[in-house]
Every structure is written in C-alpha cells, then in structure tokens.
Design an enzyme around this catalytic site. Structure first.
Site, PDB file in Angstrom:
ATOM      1  N   LYS A 145      29.639  22.907  91.343  1.00 41.92           N
ATOM      2  CA  LYS A 145      28.981  21.795  90.663  1.00 41.92           C
ATOM      3  C   LYS A 145      27.558  21.696  91.185  1.00 41.92           C
ATOM      4  O   LYS A 145      27.328  21.402  92.356  1.00 41.92           O
ATOM      5  CB  LYS A 145      29.736  20.493  90.916  1.00 41.92           C
ATOM      6  CG  LYS A 145      29.076  19.295  90.248  1.00 41.92           C
ATOM      7  CD  LYS A 145      29.910  18.052  90.363  1.00 41.92           C
ATOM      8  CE  LYS A 145      29.212  16.878  89.717  1.00 41.92           C
ATOM      9  NZ  LYS A 145      30.028  15.666  89.764  1.00 41.92           N
ATOM     10  N   LYS A 198      29.880  23.885  86.505  1.00 45.31           N
ATOM     11  CA  LYS A 198      29.209  22.788  85.826  1.00 45.31           C
ATOM     12  C   LYS A 198      27.763  22.716  86.252  1.00 45.31           C
ATOM     13  O   LYS A 198      27.511  22.760  87.453  1.00 45.31           O
ATOM     14  CB  LYS A 198      29.953  21.488  86.177  1.00 45.31           C
ATOM     15  CG  LYS A 198      29.316  20.218  85.687  1.00 45.31           C
ATOM     16  CD  LYS A 198      30.100  19.051  86.201  1.00 45.31           C
ATOM     17  CE  LYS A 198      29.324  17.802  85.847  1.00 45.31           C
ATOM     18  NZ  LYS A 198      29.768  16.657  86.561  1.00 45.31           N
TER      19      LYS A 198
HETATM   20  C1  PBG Z   1      31.202  12.392  88.846  1.00 43.84           C
HETATM   21  C2  PBG Z   1      30.895  13.217  87.662  1.00 43.84           C
HETATM   22  C3  PBG Z   1      29.655  13.404  87.041  1.00 43.84           C
HETATM   23  C4  PBG Z   1      29.881  14.234  85.979  1.00 43.84           C
HETATM   24  C5  PBG Z   1      31.235  14.543  85.961  1.00 43.84           C
HETATM   25  N1  PBG Z   1      31.833  13.912  87.032  1.00 43.84           N
HETATM   26  C6  PBG Z   1      28.339  12.825  87.336  1.00 43.84           C
HETATM   27  C7  PBG Z   1      27.539  13.259  88.494  1.00 43.84           C
HETATM   28  O1  PBG Z   1      27.907  14.112  89.292  1.00 43.84           O
HETATM   29  O2  PBG Z   1      26.475  12.638  88.625  1.00 43.84           O
HETATM   30  C8  PBG Z   1      28.816  14.731  85.021  1.00 43.84           C
HETATM   31  C9  PBG Z   1      29.220  14.503  83.633  1.00 43.84           C
HETATM   32  C10 PBG Z   1      28.264  14.807  82.564  1.00 43.84           C
HETATM   33  O3  PBG Z   1      27.018  14.829  82.702  1.00 43.84           O
HETATM   34  O4  PBG Z   1      28.797  15.004  81.490  1.00 43.84           O
HETATM   35  N2  PBG Z   1      30.957  13.024  90.059  1.00 43.84           N
HETATM   36 ZN    ZN Z   2      30.764  11.614  91.777  1.00 47.66          ZN
END
Ligand code: PBG
Ligand code: ZN
Length: 290
Positions: A145, A198
């Site tokens: 991520k 992601k």
């Molecule tokens: C929570 C989370 C996020 C997303 C998925 N789970 C936000 C982040 O990390 O700020 C991103 C979702 C998206 O942009 O569709 N940790």
């Molecule tokens: Zn988070």
C-alpha cells in the site's frame, strides 16, 4: 445507519460480483478509534445486515483505525519527541486491529482486509482470529500500500485525512518496488491468504512482480482518485468513461491481478455482461478472451 446497503448488495450479487469490501464511518471519533472494534459498530452492523439479507455474497471488511480516530492516523498516535513531533505506536495498534478483525468475524465477515500497514499486523490478526474460533476467516492484506495522493476523495468522504503529519512513516514510497516484494512476502509468511497492491493503475509492475514471486492470489485495489479522475474527465466530455475504465481495469488484470477491487464494480459487471453478449468492444472483454 446501514440503511441502503442491503439492496445495493443484493444488486451486486445479481450482477455476479464476487464480493463486497465494506468500510465504516462511525458516528463519533476518538483518540483510540474505539468505534472500529465495537461489536455494535457500523461495520459489524452492516455485516450482519448483509449476511442476513444476501447470504451468498462474500463479505470482506477493511480493518484500520483511520476512519475511527479523531486524528485520522491508521494507528495509535503518541505525541512526543521525534523528528515528526509524534510517533505511531506500532505494537499498541496491533492489539486494536486484532480486536477489530475479531469483531468483524463475530458479525459474520468471510474475510478481513487490514489496510493500516503496521508491521506484524497480519500475524497478530491471524492469531487473534484463530484464538477466537475464526480459523476459517481469511485475510486479504493490503500488502503493498503506497503513500499515494490518489486516496484524497476517500479521505474526504470518510473524514480520515491525518490531522497532523502524513502516512509516509507506515505507507510505502511510490518510487520503491523492492519493498513491495518484501512486504508481500512478509504478509504471506504471517498468514495472508491474498495480497493486495494499491493503487492499481501505475503499479502494474508491482502486481506482476508479486504475482510471479509468490504463490498466492494477488488483488489490485483501484482507489478513489483513479475513479475520480476518469469520472471528472468524462463529465467534461474529454474521454469516454466506459472505454477508459475497462481499459484501465484490463491493465490491472493483465498485470496479474486475479481480484480487482473497484468503484466501477457495479457498472463494470454490466459492461462485461454486455460484452459477453457481443455488445461493445472494450479492452476488458478482449483481455478476458485472450
Ligand atoms: C484506510 C484505507 C484507505 C483506503 C483504503 N483503506 C485510505 C488511506 O489509506 O488513506 C483508500 C481508499 C481509496 O482511495 O479508495 N487505511
Ligand atoms: Zn487507515
């Protein structure tokens, strides 16, 4: 609070969508994100409603604290001497994430998806689930991520933008590919059943590298900013949403993602069905055939 979700999930199931990924926004936020691990919290309530109303649909839950903490960080934040003026307490966070996952499992979730990026969270969640009698609940980890600017629309909707600092101490540097492999391998070692990359678009190399190196399914999560960019350009008449969306999703599939989490799921299911019937000639239809 979970009003519209059951009809929406019923429609998703009708369209052949493989599963849904649920996120919660609590009524109130606090320093330790207590709404995340409350048995009567918004996600457990939604899981129970969906499982009751649409029993066949796979229900996955996002496990994190950022939508529940008043400071918006994914973990427990401690003020104190550090170069940032605060630090994220990794190990205190693990305990709360594990409680969150167990609360979701108790409500009936089939799979939990930790998105916090703390070290050791997959192992901690696996142990807690097993210890509570949920060894059959799977883990799809957000393994790679990245600290992306493309999460902004989501944070707007969830009110989860960090109140101070940023997420770069726990999310990954977009210029780093090698770390993604290490993170994914570590998560698999700790018991992840599926690993996720992601964002999706622009990260095909990461999806492919993990796909080739590890023997687990790889998922790609196409994030809110990716969706928003295409929507906004299409609204101005600059691009054709359906063609562009299907082309981008096909790219993630081609890179090696066996599962794609996307805000287009509902529409894409309809587009794919149309292509199966021979209507339209989108890239995703072609890639499915080849
Ligand atoms: C929570 C989370 C996020 C997303 C998925 N789970 C936000 C982040 O990390 O700020 C991103 C979702 C998206 O942009 O569709 N940790
Ligand atoms: Zn988070």
């Amino acid at each position: 609070p979970v009003g519209g979700i059951v009809p929406l999930c019923r429609e998703a199931a009708r369209r052949g969508i493989g599963g849904v990924l649920l996120f919660g926004v609590p009524a109130a936020k606090d320093p330790l994100g207590s709404g995340a691990y409350a048995d009567d919290g918004v996600v457990p309530s939604a899981v129970r409603a969906v499982k009751r109303g649409v029993p066949g649909l796979v229900v996955v839950t996002d496990v994190c604290l950022c939508a529940y903490t008043d400071h918006g960080h994914c973990g427990v934040a401690r003020r104190g001497p550090s170069s940032r003026g605060y630090r994220i307490d990794n190990d205190a966070t693990l305990e709360l994430l594990a409680r969150t996952a167990v609360a979701h499992a108790r409500a009936g979730a089939d799979m939990v998806a930790p998105s916090d990026m703390m070290d050791g969270r997959v192992g901690a969640i696996r142990a807690a689930l097993d210890g509570s009698g949920f060894s059959d609940v799977a883990i799809m980890s957000y393994a790679a991520k990245y600290a992306s600017a493309l999460y902004a629309p989501f944070r707007d909707a969830a009110g989860s933008a960090p109140a101070f600092g940023d997420r770069r101490s726990y999310q990954m540097d977009p210029t780093n590919a090698a770390e993604a492999l290490r993170e994914a391998a570590a998560d698999v070692g700790e018991g992840a059943d599926i690993v996720m990359v992601k964002p999706a678009f622009g990260y095909g190399d990461v999806i492919r590298a993990i796909r080739d190196a590890l023997r687990v399914p790889v998922a790609a999560y196409s994030v809110s900013g990716e969706y928003a960019m295409v929507k906004a350009a299409a609204a101005r008449g600059w691009i054709d949403e359906r063609s562009v969306a299907m082309e981008l999703l096909a790219g993630a599939h081609r890179a090696g993602a066996g599962i794609i989490v996307t805000y287009w799921a509902m529409e894409a299911a309809g587009w794919l069905a149309a292509e199966e019937r021979g209507e339209g000639s989108g890239a995703a239809g072609r890639s499915r055939r080849t």
